[in-house]
Structures are given as C-alpha cells and as structure tokens.
Motif scaffolding. Structure first.
Motif, PDB file in Angstrom:
ATOM      1  N   GLY A 210      70.551  63.131 -98.861  1.00 48.06           N
ATOM      2  CA  GLY A 210      68.833  62.804 -99.142  1.00 48.06           C
ATOM      3  C   GLY A 210      68.916  61.405 -99.180  1.00 48.06           C
ATOM      4  N   ARG A 211      67.776  60.988 -99.082  1.00 50.00           N
ATOM      5  CA  ARG A 211      67.356  59.653 -99.041  1.00 50.00           C
ATOM      6  C   ARG A 211      66.445  59.272-100.349  1.00 50.00           C
ATOM      7  N   ILE A 212      66.550  58.146-101.005  1.00 47.78           N
ATOM      8  CA  ILE A 212      65.682  57.627-101.890  1.00 47.78           C
ATOM      9  C   ILE A 212      65.322  56.122-101.710  1.00 47.78           C
ATOM     10  N   LEU A 213      64.211  56.015-102.378  1.00 46.95           N
ATOM     11  CA  LEU A 213      63.886  54.664-102.425  1.00 46.95           C
ATOM     12  C   LEU A 213      64.079  53.918-103.586  1.00 46.95           C
ATOM     13  N   LEU A 214      64.658  52.960-103.643  1.00 47.59           N
ATOM     14  CA  LEU A 214      65.084  52.017-104.914  1.00 47.59           C
ATOM     15  C   LEU A 214      64.894  50.813-104.808  1.00 47.59           C
ATOM     16  N   ASP A 215      63.865  50.479-105.940  1.00 47.37           N
ATOM     17  CA  ASP A 215      63.687  48.965-106.178  1.00 47.37           C
ATOM     18  C   ASP A 215      64.560  48.352-107.179  1.00 47.37           C
ATOM     19  N   LEU A 216      65.246  47.226-106.653  1.00 47.31           N
ATOM     20  CA  LEU A 216      66.119  46.312-107.278  1.00 47.31           C
ATOM     21  C   LEU A 216      65.416  44.894-107.485  1.00 47.31           C
ATOM     22  N   PRO A 217      65.836  44.496-108.888  1.00 46.33           N
ATOM     23  CA  PRO A 217      65.711  43.168-108.829  1.00 46.33           C
ATOM     24  C   PRO A 217      66.225  42.210-107.794  1.00 46.33           C
ATOM     25  N   ASP A 218      65.617  40.841-107.505  1.00 49.90           N
ATOM     26  CA  ASP A 218      66.033  39.830-106.669  1.00 49.90           C
ATOM     27  C   ASP A 218      67.476  39.688-106.897  1.00 49.90           C
ATOM     28  N   ASP A 219      67.962  39.170-108.040  1.00 50.56           N
ATOM     29  CA  ASP A 219      69.359  39.053-108.317  1.00 50.56           C
ATOM     30  C   ASP A 219      70.195  40.113-108.058  1.00 50.56           C
ATOM     31  N   ALA A 220      69.713  41.308-108.330  1.00 54.00           N
ATOM     32  CA  ALA A 220      70.646  42.428-107.863  1.00 54.00           C
ATOM     33  C   ALA A 220      70.941  42.433-106.246  1.00 54.00           C
ATOM     34  N   LEU A 221      69.939  42.323-105.784  1.00 56.25           N
ATOM     35  CA  LEU A 221      69.871  42.336-104.422  1.00 56.25           C
ATOM     36  C   LEU A 221      70.740  41.105-103.856  1.00 56.25           C
ATOM     37  N   ARG A 222      70.576  39.930-104.162  1.00 51.34           N
ATOM     38  CA  ARG A 222      71.554  38.754-104.063  1.00 51.34           C
ATOM     39  C   ARG A 222      73.014  39.238-104.073  1.00 51.34           C
ATOM     40  N   ARG A 223      73.193  39.687-105.440  1.00 50.81           N
ATOM     41  CA  ARG A 223      74.646  40.091-105.532  1.00 50.81           C
ATOM     42  C   ARG A 223      75.221  41.083-104.793  1.00 50.81           C
ATOM     43  N   LEU A 224      74.445  42.070-104.351  1.00 53.45           N
ATOM     44  CA  LEU A 224      74.797  43.357-103.537  1.00 53.45           C
ATOM     45  C   LEU A 224      74.849  42.674-101.842  1.00 53.45           C
ATOM     46  N   GLU A 225      74.210  41.726-101.819  1.00 52.64           N
ATOM     47  CA  GLU A 225      74.372  41.299-100.356  1.00 52.64           C
ATOM     48  C   GLU A 225      75.960  40.102-100.313  1.00 52.64           C
ATOM     49  N   HIS A 226      76.089  39.682-101.356  1.00 54.13           N
ATOM     50  CA  HIS A 226      77.239  38.774-101.362  1.00 54.13           C
ATOM     51  C   HIS A 226      78.553  39.895-101.377  1.00 54.13           C
ATOM     52  N   LEU A 227      78.351  40.966-102.146  1.00 49.73           N
ATOM     53  CA  LEU A 227      79.610  41.802-102.177  1.00 49.73           C
ATOM     54  C   LEU A 227      79.623  42.713-100.958  1.00 49.73           C
ATOM     55  N   LYS A 228      78.560  42.871-100.173  1.00 48.14           N
ATOM     56  CA  LYS A 228      78.493  43.497 -98.870  1.00 48.14           C
ATOM     57  C   LYS A 228      79.242  42.314 -97.831  1.00 48.14           C
ATOM     58  N   GLU A 229      78.965  41.195 -97.993  1.00 46.11           N
ATOM     59  CA  GLU A 229      79.684  40.361 -96.910  1.00 46.11           C
ATOM     60  C   GLU A 229      81.166  40.244 -97.501  1.00 46.11           C
ATOM     61  N   ARG A 230      81.627  40.089 -98.650  1.00 44.84           N
ATOM     62  CA  ARG A 230      82.770  39.981 -98.935  1.00 44.84           C
ATOM     63  C   ARG A 230      83.770  41.183 -98.593  1.00 44.84           C
ATOM     64  N   ARG A 231      83.073  42.541 -98.620  1.00 45.23           N
ATOM     65  CA  ARG A 231      83.930  43.798 -98.585  1.00 45.23           C
ATOM     66  C   ARG A 231      83.701  44.203 -96.938  1.00 45.23           C
ATOM     67  N   LYS A 232      82.546  43.821 -96.533  1.00 42.19           N
ATOM     68  CA  LYS A 232      82.446  44.032 -94.916  1.00 42.19           C
ATOM     69  C   LYS A 232      82.186  45.631 -94.837  1.00 42.19           C
ATOM     70  N   LEU A 233      81.128  45.987 -95.681  1.00 38.54           N
ATOM     71  CA  LEU A 233      80.743  47.317 -95.741  1.00 38.54           C
ATOM     72  C   LEU A 233      79.170  47.286 -95.862  1.00 38.54           C
ATOM     73  N   PRO A 234      78.338  48.449 -95.369  1.00 38.63           N
ATOM     74  CA  PRO A 234      76.868  48.289 -95.331  1.00 38.63           C
ATOM     75  C   PRO A 234      76.588  48.466 -96.832  1.00 38.63           C
ATOM     76  N   ARG A 235      75.442  47.940 -96.961  1.00 40.64           N
ATOM     77  CA  ARG A 235      74.844  48.086 -98.332  1.00 40.64           C
ATOM     78  C   ARG A 235      74.696  49.475 -98.766  1.00 40.64           C
ATOM     79  N   ALA A 236      74.173  50.528 -97.885  1.00 38.62           N
ATOM     80  CA  ALA A 236      74.105  51.839 -98.347  1.00 38.62           C
ATOM     81  C   ALA A 236      75.618  52.321 -98.671  1.00 38.62           C
ATOM     82  N   ALA A 237      76.681  51.735 -98.116  1.00 42.66           N
ATOM     83  CA  ALA A 237      77.894  52.480 -98.410  1.00 42.66           C
ATOM     84  C   ALA A 237      78.123  51.934 -99.822  1.00 42.66           C
ATOM     85  N   LEU A 238      77.781  50.722-100.152  1.00 38.47           N
ATOM     86  CA  LEU A 238      78.211  50.004-101.470  1.00 38.47           C
ATOM     87  C   LEU A 238      77.447  50.866-102.775  1.00 38.47           C
TER      88      LEU A 238
END
Length: 80
Positions: free
Chosen positions: A10-38
């Motif tokens: 299923g798909r969901i729409l998720l609103d996250l604060p900017d800080d959480a999105l930045r941290r998620l982006e850093h994790l995505k780059e570090r682990r080389k995984l898509p944001r959805a997988a994380l």
C-alpha cells in the motif's frame, strides 16, 4: 491449477519535518538505499519493538523478576 501469490504494498502519504527529511537524506546517501526502503525498515523496526513491549508489559511485575513464583507464593502464605 496453480495460483501466483503476490505481495502487494500500500502507499501512504507522510508529512515529516524538514529536519527529519534532512537526516533521512543523509542516511540515504550514507547507506546507498532509496528513501522508501529506509522508511519501510524504520516502520518494521518500530512495529517489532511495539510487539516486544506488549510482551514485556504482559509479564507485569514478573518480567524482570528472577524469583520463582511458587517460592514467592509460599512466602506469602507464611505471613497468614
């Protein structure tokens, strides 16, 4: 007749604060995984932890107690 069983997601729409999105982006780059997988991994870990908490809470006071239940009952009966 054989049937193919597919995993549907299923798909969901998720609103996250900017800080959480930045941290998620850093994790995505570090682990080389898509944001959805994380996010899927994070939700699975959260749900597993919630199940573990339910089991621990169900044990109540005995959860971390090393004392034998029968021995505890005998001590209580001695007080009568």
């Amino acid at each position: 007749m054989s049937m193919l069983i597919e995993d549907f997601m299923g798909r969901i729409l998720l609103d996250l604060p900017d800080d959480a999105l930045r941290r998620l982006e850093h994790l995505k780059e570090r682990r080389k995984l898509p944001r959805a997988a994380l996010l899927r991994e994070a939700v699975e870990q959260y749900l597993d932890r919630q199940n573990q908490d339910v089991v621990q809470n169900a044990l109540g006071l005995w959860g971390d107690n090393a004392e034998d239940g029968l021995e505890y009952e005998r001590k209580l009966r001695e007080e009568w």
